[in-house]
Design a protein around this motif. Structure first.
Motif, PDB file in Angstrom:
ATOM      1  N   ILE A 179     -21.941  30.681  59.919  1.00 54.39           N
ATOM      2  CA  ILE A 179     -21.241  30.774  58.633  1.00 54.39           C
ATOM      3  C   ILE A 179     -22.221  30.719  57.471  1.00 54.39           C
ATOM      4  CG2 ILE A 179     -19.601  29.557  57.138  1.00 54.39           C
ATOM      5  CD1 ILE A 179     -18.170  28.659  59.731  1.00 54.39           C
ATOM      6  N   ALA A 180     -23.334  30.025  57.640  1.00 53.46           N
ATOM      7  CA  ALA A 180     -24.330  29.913  56.570  1.00 53.46           C
ATOM      8  C   ALA A 180     -24.901  31.264  56.165  1.00 53.46           C
ATOM      9  CB  ALA A 180     -25.456  28.975  57.009  1.00 53.46           C
ATOM     10  N   ASN A 181     -24.677  32.292  56.972  1.00 57.28           N
ATOM     11  CA  ASN A 181     -25.148  33.634  56.624  1.00 57.28           C
ATOM     12  C   ASN A 181     -24.169  34.391  55.737  1.00 57.28           C
ATOM     13  OD1 ASN A 181     -27.725  34.254  58.418  1.00 57.28           O
ATOM     14  ND2 ASN A 181     -26.310  33.092  59.698  1.00 57.28           N
ATOM     15  N   MET A 182     -23.002  33.818  55.480  1.00 54.44           N
ATOM     16  CA  MET A 182     -22.001  34.456  54.626  1.00 54.44           C
ATOM     17  C   MET A 182     -22.286  34.063  53.173  1.00 54.44           C
ATOM     18  SD  MET A 182     -18.637  33.726  57.009  1.00 54.44           S
ATOM     19  CE  MET A 182     -18.584  34.207  58.741  1.00 54.44           C
ATOM     20  N   HIS A 183     -23.314  34.644  52.612  1.00 56.71           N
ATOM     21  CA  HIS A 183     -23.854  34.170  51.340  1.00 56.71           C
ATOM     22  C   HIS A 183     -22.940  34.420  50.143  1.00 56.71           C
ATOM     23  CE1 HIS A 183     -27.481  33.433  53.567  1.00 56.71           C
ATOM     24  NE2 HIS A 183     -27.673  34.723  53.831  1.00 56.71           N
ATOM     25  N   ASP A 184     -21.974  35.327  50.279  1.00 57.59           N
ATOM     26  CA  ASP A 184     -21.137  35.682  49.131  1.00 57.59           C
ATOM     27  C   ASP A 184     -19.786  34.968  49.146  1.00 57.59           C
ATOM     28  OD1 ASP A 184     -21.310  37.208  46.754  1.00 57.59           O
ATOM     29  OD2 ASP A 184     -19.858  38.646  47.533  1.00 57.59           O
ATOM     30  N   LEU A 185     -19.621  34.007  50.051  1.00 59.53           N
ATOM     31  CA  LEU A 185     -18.336  33.308  50.178  1.00 59.53           C
ATOM     32  C   LEU A 185     -17.944  32.593  48.886  1.00 59.53           C
ATOM     33  CD1 LEU A 185     -18.193  31.551  53.677  1.00 59.53           C
ATOM     34  CD2 LEU A 185     -16.957  33.579  52.916  1.00 59.53           C
ATOM     35  N   ARG A 186     -16.640  32.730  48.549  1.00 59.00           N
ATOM     36  CA  ARG A 186     -16.053  31.946  47.462  1.00 59.00           C
ATOM     37  C   ARG A 186     -15.128  30.859  48.000  1.00 59.00           C
ATOM     38  NH1 ARG A 186     -18.985  36.410  45.769  1.00 59.00           N
ATOM     39  NH2 ARG A 186     -18.751  36.775  43.531  1.00 59.00           N
ATOM     40  N   SER A 187     -14.513  31.131  49.161  1.00 56.31           N
ATOM     41  CA  SER A 187     -13.540  30.194  49.727  1.00 56.31           C
ATOM     42  C   SER A 187     -13.807  30.023  51.215  1.00 56.31           C
ATOM     43  CB  SER A 187     -12.115  30.716  49.506  1.00 56.31           C
ATOM     44  OG  SER A 187     -11.162  29.872  50.135  1.00 56.31           O
ATOM     45  N   LEU A 188     -13.856  28.763  51.677  1.00 56.78           N
ATOM     46  CA  LEU A 188     -14.114  28.471  53.077  1.00 56.78           C
ATOM     47  C   LEU A 188     -13.186  27.349  53.528  1.00 56.78           C
ATOM     48  CD1 LEU A 188     -15.796  28.720  55.691  1.00 56.78           C
ATOM     49  CD2 LEU A 188     -17.395  27.057  54.701  1.00 56.78           C
ATOM     50  N   GLN A 189     -12.458  27.609  54.607  1.00 53.50           N
ATOM     51  CA  GLN A 189     -11.607  26.580  55.202  1.00 53.50           C
ATOM     52  C   GLN A 189     -11.997  26.411  56.663  1.00 53.50           C
ATOM     53  OE1 GLN A 189      -7.225  26.965  56.331  1.00 53.50           O
ATOM     54  NE2 GLN A 189      -7.090  25.670  54.508  1.00 53.50           N
ATOM     55  N   LEU A 190     -12.399  25.199  57.023  1.00 59.36           N
ATOM     56  CA  LEU A 190     -12.751  24.850  58.392  1.00 59.36           C
ATOM     57  C   LEU A 190     -11.854  23.697  58.808  1.00 59.36           C
ATOM     58  CD1 LEU A 190     -16.649  24.906  58.028  1.00 59.36           C
ATOM     59  CD2 LEU A 190     -15.177  26.733  58.920  1.00 59.36           C
ATOM     60  N   PHE A 191     -10.971  23.942  59.785  1.00 57.67           N
ATOM     61  CA  PHE A 191      -9.999  22.933  60.183  1.00 57.67           C
ATOM     62  C   PHE A 191     -10.273  22.500  61.614  1.00 57.67           C
ATOM     63  CE2 PHE A 191      -5.992  20.975  61.190  1.00 57.67           C
ATOM     64  CZ  PHE A 191      -5.544  20.475  59.977  1.00 57.67           C
ATOM     65  N   SER A 192     -10.590  21.229  61.782  1.00 58.48           N
ATOM     66  CA  SER A 192     -10.849  20.644  63.095  1.00 58.48           C
ATOM     67  C   SER A 192     -12.049  21.279  63.787  1.00 58.48           C
ATOM     68  CB  SER A 192      -9.613  20.774  63.996  1.00 58.48           C
ATOM     69  OG  SER A 192      -9.780  20.037  65.176  1.00 58.48           O
ATOM     70  N   ILE A 193     -13.134  21.393  63.050  1.00 57.59           N
ATOM     71  CA  ILE A 193     -14.361  21.998  63.563  1.00 57.59           C
ATOM     72  C   ILE A 193     -15.395  20.905  63.826  1.00 57.59           C
ATOM     73  CG2 ILE A 193     -16.179  23.689  63.110  1.00 57.59           C
ATOM     74  CD1 ILE A 193     -13.359  24.855  63.438  1.00 57.59           C
ATOM     75  N   ALA A 194     -16.189  21.067  64.882  1.00 59.24           N
ATOM     76  CA  ALA A 194     -17.254  20.117  65.207  1.00 59.24           C
ATOM     77  C   ALA A 194     -18.420  20.339  64.249  1.00 59.24           C
ATOM     78  CB  ALA A 194     -17.704  20.300  66.655  1.00 59.24           C
ATOM     79  N   LEU A 195     -18.355  19.652  63.129  1.00 58.91           N
ATOM     80  CA  LEU A 195     -19.286  19.873  62.024  1.00 58.91           C
ATOM     81  C   LEU A 195     -19.816  18.528  61.536  1.00 58.91           C
ATOM     82  CD1 LEU A 195     -20.324  22.135  60.019  1.00 58.91           C
ATOM     83  CD2 LEU A 195     -18.353  21.553  58.603  1.00 58.91           C
ATOM     84  N   THR A 196     -21.124  18.423  61.402  1.00 58.11           N
ATOM     85  CA  THR A 196     -21.725  17.188  60.913  1.00 58.11           C
ATOM     86  C   THR A 196     -22.178  17.359  59.468  1.00 58.11           C
ATOM     87  OG1 THR A 196     -23.982  17.786  61.583  1.00 58.11           O
ATOM     88  CG2 THR A 196     -22.585  16.708  63.235  1.00 58.11           C
ATOM     89  N   ASN A 197     -22.696  16.281  58.887  1.00 59.29           N
ATOM     90  CA  ASN A 197     -23.222  16.354  57.520  1.00 59.29           C
ATOM     91  C   ASN A 197     -24.303  17.425  57.401  1.00 59.29           C
ATOM     92  OD1 ASN A 197     -21.640  14.014  57.447  1.00 59.29           O
ATOM     93  ND2 ASN A 197     -22.991  13.029  55.956  1.00 59.29           N
ATOM     94  N   GLY A 198     -25.178  17.476  58.394  1.00 58.45           N
ATOM     95  CA  GLY A 198     -26.252  18.458  58.347  1.00 58.45           C
ATOM     96  C   GLY A 198     -25.736  19.883  58.394  1.00 58.45           C
ATOM     97  N   GLY A 199     -24.727  20.131  59.230  1.00 57.58           N
ATOM     98  CA  GLY A 199     -24.154  21.466  59.308  1.00 57.58           C
ATOM     99  C   GLY A 199     -23.493  21.872  58.011  1.00 57.58           C
ATOM    100  N   LEU A 200     -22.743  20.950  57.397  1.00 56.79           N
ATOM    101  CA  LEU A 200     -22.094  21.253  56.127  1.00 56.79           C
ATOM    102  C   LEU A 200     -23.136  21.485  55.034  1.00 56.79           C
ATOM    103  CD1 LEU A 200     -19.599  21.582  54.391  1.00 56.79           C
ATOM    104  CD2 LEU A 200     -19.522  19.089  54.116  1.00 56.79           C
ATOM    105  N   ALA A 201     -24.191  20.683  55.029  1.00 55.52           N
ATOM    106  CA  ALA A 201     -25.254  20.859  54.040  1.00 55.52           C
ATOM    107  C   ALA A 201     -25.894  22.244  54.168  1.00 55.52           C
ATOM    108  CB  ALA A 201     -26.308  19.765  54.200  1.00 55.52           C
ATOM    109  N   THR A 202     -26.082  22.719  55.394  1.00 52.99           N
ATOM    110  CA  THR A 202     -26.648  24.049  55.613  1.00 52.99           C
ATOM    111  C   THR A 202     -25.759  25.124  55.004  1.00 52.99           C
ATOM    112  OG1 THR A 202     -27.746  23.362  57.663  1.00 52.99           O
ATOM    113  CG2 THR A 202     -27.346  25.710  57.376  1.00 52.99           C
ATOM    114  N   ILE A 203     -24.447  24.991  55.188  1.00 54.49           N
ATOM    115  CA  ILE A 203     -23.509  25.951  54.602  1.00 54.49           C
ATOM    116  C   ILE A 203     -23.585  25.912  53.077  1.00 54.49           C
ATOM    117  CG2 ILE A 203     -21.066  26.492  54.290  1.00 54.49           C
ATOM    118  CD1 ILE A 203     -20.606  25.558  57.175  1.00 54.49           C
ATOM    119  N   LEU A 204     -23.557  24.722  52.519  1.00 52.63           N
ATOM    120  CA  LEU A 204     -23.576  24.590  51.058  1.00 52.63           C
ATOM    121  C   LEU A 204     -24.864  25.139  50.460  1.00 52.63           C
ATOM    122  CD1 LEU A 204     -22.047  21.004  50.804  1.00 52.63           C
ATOM    123  CD2 LEU A 204     -20.952  23.143  50.088  1.00 52.63           C
ATOM    124  N   ASP A 205     -25.973  24.938  51.138  1.00 54.50           N
ATOM    125  CA  ASP A 205     -27.261  25.423  50.632  1.00 54.50           C
ATOM    126  C   ASP A 205     -27.353  26.946  50.670  1.00 54.50           C
ATOM    127  OD1 ASP A 205     -28.081  22.845  50.158  1.00 54.50           O
ATOM    128  OD2 ASP A 205     -29.228  22.662  52.021  1.00 54.50           O
TER     129      ASP A 205
END
Length: 290
Positions: A179-205
């Motif tokens: 998902i971190a490769n979707m650089h033009d995203l405006r809206s992201l919904q992840l429901f019940s996904i195995a995601l840690t702080n590091g994974g979320l930080a990668t997406i946000l960056d």
């Protein structure tokens, strides 16, 4: 058959049809009279945005045939398709051929769509701006989302929902890396996904244009100062423990089971997601040839 609606203008008929589910139009509306049949089959504008949600009244109806018929009626003008139990790999290939202008693809409980099928089919949707994969259990891994990102550079909205959250999932952040490769995203919904702080930080960056983020039921995320700072630019933020009463798929209260040992306490969260309420109460027709 009496053409009792023949005097109604086409725009009035289309206004009626737009109040129905597309499935109802396919199995019932075009059988009322000749005027309804002509409008239902020939007016491509009716099929520009197709929604086929499931209901028990459609039991016995071939859902894939229904979806294909709806797409054919769009005559190449389909811009949005939403299907629940209404797609497999072959249908996605068909959709790619028949809907070159597709901008929105929402798949719900389409378990016959596979990782390999999506990876190949998505290459035919270069204009895609919205993608939803909810309860599509046979689409797995992170690489598929990188392929989606490369094939759909205009993607702005992505939604990924799963049925089961298990904190013991060993494959943490596999979706996040793609998902971190979707650089033009405006809206992201992840429901019940195995995601840690590091994974979320990668997406946000890597998604600097993100304005809306929903990570409800992603219970491995612990919002610390670093994440809160990264999320400060997000206009709409839903956190793992936030209420789900406005979630458009029905969510049952998580059931938590504990198993104690001398070294750790294991927890498991299980919930079910079902489809939203239906407005129409008309009976389905099982012998439709579309």
């Amino acid at each position: 058959m009496r053409d009792w609606a023949g005097g109604l203008p086409t725009d009035v008929l289309l206004s009626i049809f737009h109040r129905l589910d597309h499935a109802d139009v396919l199995v019932s509306a075009d059988r009322v009279c000749r005027a309804w049949r002509r409008a239902a089959r020939d007016e491509t504008s009716l099929w520009r945005r197709i929604t086929l949600r499931w209901h028990e009244r459609f039991t016995g109806v071939n859902r894939l045939a229904m979806a294909a018929a709806a797409v054919r009626r769009s005559a190449g003008q389909c811009e949005a398709f939403c299907g629940e139990y209404a797609a497999d790999d072959d249908f996605l290939f068909f959709l790619g051929e028949q809907a070159p202008c597709l901008k929105s693809l929402r798949l719900i409980s389409c378990c016959d769509v596979t990782t390999e099928g999506l990876e190949e089919a998505v290459k035919d949707f270069p204009l895609l701006e919205e993608l939803e994969l909810s309860l599509c259990n046979n689409v797995r891994g992170g690489h598929v989302y990188k392929i989606v990102a490369n094939a759909c550079p205009q993607l702005k909205r992505f939604r990924l929902s799963k049925e089961l959250f298990d904190y013991r999932d060993r494959f943490m952040n596999k979706e996040a890396r793609g998902i971190a490769n979707m650089h033009d995203l405006r809206s992201l919904q992840l429901f019940s996904i195995a995601l840690t702080n590091g994974g979320l930080a990668t997406i946000l960056d890597n998604c600097p244009k993100l304005e809306s983020l929903d990570i409800r039921h992603c219970f491995d995320i612990k919002m610390d100062k670093i994440l809160l700072n990264k999320c400060s630019r997000i206009k709409t933020l839903r956190l793992p423990g936030d209420p789900t009463d406005d979630y458009d798929l029905q969510v049952y209260k998580p059931i938590r089971a504990r198993a104690n040992s001398s070294s750790t306490q294991l927890s498991r969260f299980w919930y079910q997601v079902s489809d939203s309420d239906w407005d129409s109460e008309s009976d389905g027709t099982e012998d439709s040839d579309f």
